[in-house]
Design a protein around this motif. Structure first.
Motif, PDB file in Angstrom:
ATOM      1  N   GLU A  23      43.527  34.161  47.313  1.00  0.00           N
ATOM      2  CA  GLU A  23      42.897  35.479  47.262  1.00  0.00           C
ATOM      3  C   GLU A  23      41.380  35.390  47.104  1.00  0.00           C
ATOM      4  OE1 GLU A  23      43.092  39.519  44.494  1.00  0.00           O
ATOM      5  OE2 GLU A  23      44.851  38.204  44.630  1.00  0.00           O
ATOM      6  N   PHE A  24      40.908  34.416  46.297  1.00  0.00           N
ATOM      7  CA  PHE A  24      39.484  34.340  45.979  1.00  0.00           C
ATOM      8  C   PHE A  24      38.752  33.216  46.726  1.00  0.00           C
ATOM      9  CE2 PHE A  24      41.175  36.784  42.497  1.00  0.00           C
ATOM     10  CZ  PHE A  24      40.155  37.669  42.173  1.00  0.00           C
ATOM     11  N   THR A  29      35.687  30.206  42.214  1.00  0.00           N
ATOM     12  CA  THR A  29      35.179  31.552  42.493  1.00  0.00           C
ATOM     13  C   THR A  29      35.830  32.560  41.557  1.00  0.00           C
ATOM     14  OG1 THR A  29      34.862  30.977  44.824  1.00  0.00           O
ATOM     15  CG2 THR A  29      34.911  33.329  44.275  1.00  0.00           C
ATOM     16  N   PHE A  30      37.124  32.396  41.334  1.00  0.00           N
ATOM     17  CA  PHE A  30      37.849  33.320  40.453  1.00  0.00           C
ATOM     18  C   PHE A  30      37.288  33.307  39.034  1.00  0.00           C
ATOM     19  CE2 PHE A  30      41.218  33.740  37.216  1.00  0.00           C
ATOM     20  CZ  PHE A  30      41.553  35.079  37.409  1.00  0.00           C
ATOM     21  N   HIS A  90      33.917  35.245  38.737  1.00  0.00           N
ATOM     22  CA  HIS A  90      33.680  36.518  39.428  1.00  0.00           C
ATOM     23  C   HIS A  90      33.559  37.689  38.468  1.00  0.00           C
ATOM     24  CE1 HIS A  90      37.936  37.615  38.909  1.00  0.00           C
ATOM     25  NE2 HIS A  90      37.664  38.804  39.435  1.00  0.00           N
ATOM     26  N   TYR A 104      47.339  38.257  37.383  1.00  0.00           N
ATOM     27  CA  TYR A 104      46.944  36.849  37.387  1.00  0.00           C
ATOM     28  C   TYR A 104      47.374  36.131  36.098  1.00  0.00           C
ATOM     29  CZ  TYR A 104      43.945  38.881  40.956  1.00  0.00           C
ATOM     30  OH  TYR A 104      43.473  39.563  42.048  1.00  0.00           O
TER      31      TYR A 104
END
Length: 550
Positions: free
Chosen positions: A422-423, A428-429, A432, A449
């Protein structure tokens, strides 16, 4: 070594104002007063209570002792008759006076005033009050009865303000109390000055200013809509400020002797404490965060943490280097991107650290890596979890939740893959959103999550290991920094705890991760083992800043 109370210059509020307690000096002063007071008797005027036997005293004194024996102590009078043939009941009275409870001394003082044949009761009460005032007792004779001049509510108001206020405010209040209660030379003028300064200090902290007068601070608070104060309340405290600055007041005439009484200084201390408590509540409701410790105090605490570890031959620099979390944060700041395998490794190690001494695990890291297939997600997702549990238990690296943790591992790997898809990447997750928001996404049961078997503390441990600066609110750090020890972290919710710890780190100019590691070492078994559940205070340099010993 300077003790906590000496460093801050105060005793407890109750002890300072002698409310519901009595120190040895007050007790002795009252006894000396009673011994010296003249008695009413023909030919023996001026004789004190002291004498070799009861028969040396006139009839009036004997009558007083009989009254004391039967009506005050409630003892059988036939026992008193036997005492007449022994040295004298004065010995019993003296023993009672110096061993009884504080309130029994006041009971006896009232009894003496009413039952002893005094020449002038009014003079007795006045002289007794002089002793009580000179020794800072919270009680006085009023209409021949001992009456408190300080109430429980007043004492609690001052106590609450001192306990809950940030350091700069606390120091002013403590100094006001100290100056007010100094038996040798009470400094009422400067006590009032310190009480007002305490209010100025809390207003400036709320406004984010360094130093403005109380009137200016209150006006700014209202003008900038920082805290909504009732107009009458603001005017009343502005007037109070004017009282402290008028021609006969405190600040414009420090070299002159103002016409002040003890009750003036006490009123100012209680009033200012009440207003401080009010402002603290308003600030909290307005979500205004105040650093409880000054930067100077936090710097001293930080220095003494390291000094204590050095004194106990704990190489904390090497230990922090071996942990790798500070290094991970530095790598991330330089642009390094952590792989999926490294994220999985950090997650598994955070799980294994749950309720387990890390010292038991650290020497077996190579074995653990082999057991977990060097953190290959595909192999771990399909592995036999029962066999994995057996291998972990075999090397004695399990914990109370190991079955649930390993059983949830395949699901958690699929969850990480979902996040990566997804990310774009796990890196990145984790960046963010804010640290607090990422922690909630990983630990909240309602989050899409959510990682199974992971709460706030384990989420933070995982994130630190992939270079996210932060603090894990585990048992060691919350114990050492909590209200019962260093009183740096006072909040109960994780988000505010992280904010308070971040302020600590910023004040001493280090990263939260470094400070987290340092304090954890200070308390953890197998490492510093200084500030444990049963702390080794004799090996610690922080006792002057710690509530545990004080």
């Amino acid at each position: 070594m300077v003790l906590f109370s000496e460093r801050y210059g105060y005793k407890s509020v109750r002890d300072s104002l002698q409310f519901e307690c009595m120190d040895d000096e007050l007790r002795t002063a009252l006894w000396n007063f009673l011994c010296k007071f003249p008695i009413k008797s023909t030919g023996l005027s001026g004789t004190s209570l002291i004498g070799p036997t009861i028969n040396n005293y006139p009839h009036h004194v004997k009558k007083f002792y009989i009254d004391l024996w039967g009506n005050f102590w409630k003892r059988p009078l036939d026992e008193f008759n036997n005492v007449l043939h022994s040295p004298n009941p004065y010995d019993e009275l003296r023993q009672f006076f110096f061993t009884c409870e504080w309130y029994e001394v006041y009971d006896f003082l009232e009894f003496f005033a009413k039952k002893f044949p005094l020449e002038d009761s009014e003079s007795f009460n006045k002289s007794a009050n002089h002793v009580l005032e000179s020794e800072n007792s919270a009680y006085r004779f009023i209409n021949s009865e001992i009456t408190p001049i300080s109430s429980e509510a007043e004492i609690e108001t001052v106590e609450e303000a001192i306990i809950n206020s940030p350091d700069p405010v606390q120091i002013h209040l403590n100094e006001a109390l100290k100056l007010l209660s100094n038996k040798q030379s009470p400094n009422l003028r400067n006590s009032i000055k310190e009480s007002i300064s305490a209010v100025e200090s809390i207003c400036n902290m709320i406004n984010g200013d360094k130093s403005t007068s109380l009137g200016q601070a209150l006006n700014k608070m209202e003008r900038n809509n920082i805290i909504q104060l009732h107009g009458a309340l603001r005017r009343s405290f502005s007037s109070l400020y004017g009282y402290a600055n008028d021609a006969n007041g405190i600040r414009h005439a420090l070299l002159e002797e103002p016409n002040l009484e003890l009750e003036d200084a006490k009123f100012m201390l209680v009033s200012c404490s009440a207003f401080i408590n009010y402002l603290l509540t308003k600030a909290d409701k307005s979500n205004i965060k105040l650093n409880k410790k000054s930067d100077e105090t936090l710097e001293k605490i930080f220095h003494l943490l390291k000094q204590t570890l050095d004194d106990n031959n704990i190489d904390y620099s090497k230990i922090i280097e071996d942990f790798g979390q500070v290094e991970a944060a530095e790598k991330r700041e330089k642009g390094y991107e952590f792989t999926f395998n490294e994220h999985l490794k950090a997650l598994i190690y955070s799980m294994l650290s749950n309720r387990r001494k890390w010292a038991d695990i650290v020497d077996k890291l190579p074995l653990i890596e082999a057991i977990f297939f060097n953190f290959d997600p595909d192999k771990l997702e399909k592995c036999d979890t029962e066999a994995l549990i057996d291998k972990i238990r075999e090397i004695k690296c399990g914990n109370m939740s190991i079955y649930k943790q390993i059983d949830a591992l395949p699901h958690n790997i699929r969850q990480l893959k979902k996040i990566e898809k997804e990310f774009g990447s796990l890196d990145t997750f984790v960046i963010h959103k804010s640290l607090e928001e990422i922690v909630k996404l990983l630990s909240d049961g309602k989050s899409e999550y959510k990682i199974k078997q992971m709460g706030d503390a384990l989420a933070l441990e995982y994130l630190k290991s992939v270079g996210i600066r932060g603090m894990k609110p585990d048992v060691h750090i919350l114990r050492i920094c909590g209200p019962e020890r260093l009183d740096i972290i006072t909040a109960k919710d994780t988000q505010t705890q992280l904010e308070e710890f971040k302020n600590f780190a910023e004040s001493v100019n280090v990263s939260e991760t470094y400070l987290d590691n340092l304090i954890w070492i200070f308390g953890a078994k197998g490492y510093g083992e200084i500030c444990t559940a049963n702390p080794k205070c004799d090996k610690c340099e922080l006792t002057n800043y710690c509530n545990y010993k004080n």
